[in-house]
Scaffold this motif. Structure first.
Motif, PDB file in Angstrom:
ATOM      1  N   ARG A   1      -8.532   0.468  -6.538  1.00  8.38           N
ATOM      2  CA  ARG A   1      -8.415  -0.202  -7.557  1.00  8.38           C
ATOM      3  C   ARG A   1      -9.651  -0.754  -7.695  1.00  8.38           C
ATOM      4  NH1 ARG A   1      -4.393  -1.511  -3.744  1.00  8.38           N
ATOM      5  NH2 ARG A   1      -2.451  -1.714  -4.543  1.00  8.38           N
TER       6      ARG A   1
ATOM      7  N   ARG B   1      -5.387  10.705  -0.943  1.00  8.88           N
ATOM      8  CA  ARG B   1      -4.901  10.292  -2.367  1.00  8.88           C
ATOM      9  C   ARG B   1      -4.217   9.035  -2.211  1.00  8.88           C
ATOM     10  NH1 ARG B   1      -1.669   8.144  -5.116  1.00  8.88           N
ATOM     11  NH2 ARG B   1      -0.480   7.986  -3.395  1.00  8.88           N
ATOM     12  N   ARG B   2      -4.827   7.918  -2.100  1.00 11.18           N
ATOM     13  CA  ARG B   2      -4.426   6.633  -2.105  1.00 11.18           C
ATOM     14  C   ARG B   2      -4.568   5.868  -3.300  1.00 11.18           C
ATOM     15  NH1 ARG B   2      -2.823   8.431   1.313  1.00 11.18           N
ATOM     16  NH2 ARG B   2      -1.076   6.968   0.487  1.00 11.18           N
ATOM     17  N   THR B   3      -4.083   4.552  -3.204  1.00 11.78           N
ATOM     18  CA  THR B   3      -4.325   3.923  -4.445  1.00 11.78           C
ATOM     19  C   THR B   3      -5.792   3.211  -4.517  1.00 11.78           C
ATOM     20  OG1 THR B   3      -1.904   3.072  -4.506  1.00 11.78           O
ATOM     21  CG2 THR B   3      -3.618   1.585  -5.579  1.00 11.78           C
TER      22      THR B   3
ATOM     23  N   ARG C   1      -1.545  -6.009 -13.769  1.00 10.53           N
ATOM     24  CA  ARG C   1      -1.811  -6.883 -12.694  1.00 10.53           C
ATOM     25  C   ARG C   1      -1.993  -6.036 -11.306  1.00 10.53           C
ATOM     26  NH1 ARG C   1      -2.729  -9.519 -15.603  1.00 10.53           N
ATOM     27  NH2 ARG C   1      -1.798 -11.355 -16.493  1.00 10.53           N
ATOM     28  N   TRP C   2      -3.018  -6.318 -10.667  1.00  5.18           N
ATOM     29  CA  TRP C   2      -3.446  -5.170  -9.397  1.00  5.18           C
ATOM     30  C   TRP C   2      -3.309  -5.917  -8.140  1.00  5.18           C
ATOM     31  CZ3 TRP C   2      -6.345  -0.713 -10.608  1.00  5.18           C
ATOM     32  CH2 TRP C   2      -6.416  -0.380 -11.932  1.00  5.18           C
ATOM     33  N   ALA C   3      -2.848  -5.231  -7.006  1.00  3.70           N
ATOM     34  CA  ALA C   3      -3.031  -5.883  -5.527  1.00  3.70           C
ATOM     35  C   ALA C   3      -2.401  -7.232  -5.277  1.00  3.70           C
ATOM     36  CB  ALA C   3      -4.625  -5.825  -5.288  1.00  3.70           C
TER      37      ALA C   3
ATOM     38  N   TYR D   1      -1.403  -4.218   2.746  1.00  4.10           N
ATOM     39  CA  TYR D   1      -2.729  -3.721   2.677  1.00  4.10           C
ATOM     40  C   TYR D   1      -3.835  -5.046   2.707  1.00  4.10           C
ATOM     41  CZ  TYR D   1      -1.963  -4.537  -2.258  1.00  4.10           C
ATOM     42  OH  TYR D   1      -1.376  -4.776  -3.599  1.00  4.10           O
TER      43      TYR D   1
ATOM     44  N   CYS E   1      -4.338   4.220  -9.771  1.00  2.00           N
ATOM     45  CA  CYS E   1      -3.487   3.233  -9.447  1.00  2.00           C
ATOM     46  C   CYS E   1      -2.173   3.029 -10.150  1.00  2.00           C
ATOM     47  CB  CYS E   1      -4.044   1.912  -9.486  1.00  2.00           C
ATOM     48  SG  CYS E   1      -3.054   0.529  -8.790  1.00  2.00           S
ATOM     49  N   MET E   2      -1.014   3.377  -9.739  1.00  2.00           N
ATOM     50  CA  MET E   2       0.239   3.182 -10.453  1.00  2.00           C
ATOM     51  C   MET E   2       0.456   1.753 -10.579  1.00  2.00           C
ATOM     52  SD  MET E   2       3.784   4.803  -9.135  1.00  2.00           S
ATOM     53  CE  MET E   2       5.266   4.413 -10.249  1.00  2.00           C
TER      54      MET E   2
ATOM     55  N   LYS F   1       0.846   2.147   7.419  1.00  4.41           N
ATOM     56  CA  LYS F   1       1.834   3.113   7.128  1.00  4.41           C
ATOM     57  C   LYS F   1       2.654   3.010   8.474  1.00  4.41           C
ATOM     58  CE  LYS F   1       0.769   4.646   2.960  1.00  4.41           C
ATOM     59  NZ  LYS F   1       1.609   4.648   1.689  1.00  4.41           N
TER      60      LYS F   1
ATOM     61  N   VAL G   1      -4.815   0.507   4.440  1.00  2.00           N
ATOM     62  CA  VAL G   1      -3.368   0.919   4.144  1.00  2.00           C
ATOM     63  C   VAL G   1      -2.657   0.979   5.415  1.00  2.00           C
ATOM     64  CG1 VAL G   1      -1.853   1.833   2.342  1.00  2.00           C
ATOM     65  CG2 VAL G   1      -3.937   1.569   1.941  1.00  2.00           C
TER      66      VAL G   1
ATOM     67  N   GLY H   1       3.148  -0.794 -11.612  1.00  5.50           N
ATOM     68  CA  GLY H   1       4.216  -1.523 -12.098  1.00  5.50           C
ATOM     69  C   GLY H   1       4.323  -2.609 -12.769  1.00  5.50           C
ATOM     70  N   ALA H   2       3.497  -3.683 -12.225  1.00  4.33           N
ATOM     71  CA  ALA H   2       3.422  -4.906 -12.798  1.00  4.33           C
ATOM     72  C   ALA H   2       2.628  -5.010 -13.721  1.00  4.33           C
ATOM     73  CB  ALA H   2       2.940  -5.791 -11.654  1.00  4.33           C
TER      74      ALA H   2
END
Ligand SMILES: Cc1cc2nc3c(=O)[nH]c(=O)nc-3n(C[C@H](O)[C@H](O)[C@H](O)COP(=O)(O)O)c2cc1C
Length: 195
Positions: A14, A10-12, A65-67, A173, A122-123, A185, A183, A125-126
């Motif tokens: 896009r 369960r990644r982001t 806005r993404w990535a 990433y 994809c969460m 970690k 990604v 915030g931006a």
């Protein structure tokens, strides 16, 4: 899916198949998962705005806005790759002023429930919270915490270990040769201290 495998994959995501909407029964599970989340003093201050009408989804997309680590031509989903569903997470301050942890738990539940059915997320915030708050009809006692994008992903995303934890760029990433996300970690030994 086995739980640890679900958590690992369960990644982001896009890039999505824009022609494939999230079915109603999966949306229902995503929202139920949010409802099941723990909540400080069980005050349950969060409510959710569901956007699935394609025109409205496109309008929300325009505010996102993404990535940020990638050039826009690589990170920003292109026409045909946009998400098909957004869920706005709204803090209702008259129920609780401190909603951040509640929101994180609810978003985690939602994105896991989605991924359990093959729906990536994809969460975001931006985003333009002022414009989105107006679009969502929020009152002055309501604060938009975040919007979460959902859709069927058209790429993969894999975790790799960070070898040099002192390198500030190591968290960034990237895309591999197949345009799948890589990604980094931090390793367990770098984030855990046993007393
Ligand atoms: C609070 C928060 C805000 C985020 N905002 C954005 C965003 O605005 N745009 C975006 O493309 N990704 C956003 N992300 C996704 C992160 O970039 C992503 O979680 C991180 O790169 C690690 O990838 P992973 O989720 O696959 O582990 C956000 C994630 C979190 C937790």
């Amino acid at each position: 899916m086995e739980l640890m495998e679900l958590l690992k994959t369960r990644r982001t995501y896009r890039r999505f198949d824009q022609s494939r909407p999230v079915p109603e029964e999966v949306l229902k599970e995503i929202l139920e998962a949010a409802r099941f989340a723990s909540s400080a003093a069980n005050k349950q201050p969060l409510t959710y705005v569901v956007v699935q009408d394609p025109k409205k989804v496109e309008k929300v997309f325009g505010y996102t806005r993404w990535a940020a680590y990638l050039p826009a031509e690589q990170g920003q989903p292109k026409e045909g790759e946009h998400p098909t569903l957004f869920i706005g997470v709204v803090e209702n301050l008259d129920r609780n002023q401190n909603c951040d942890t509640d929101a994180g738990l609810a978003i985690s539940n939602m994105t896991l429930a989605a991924w359990n059915r093959g729906v990536g997320s994809c969460m975001i915030g931006a985003c333009n919270k002022a414009a989105l708050s107006e679009m969502f009809g929020l009152t002055e006692k309501q604060v938009l915490h975040t919007v979460v994008a959902f859709g069927y992903p058209t790429h993969e995303s894999h975790i790799v270990d960070i070898e040099d934890p002192a390198d500030p760029d190591a968290v960034k990433y990237s895309l591999d040769g197949d345009r799948n996300y890589v990604v980094p970690k931090r390793k367990l030994a770098d984030v855990v201290k046993y007393l």
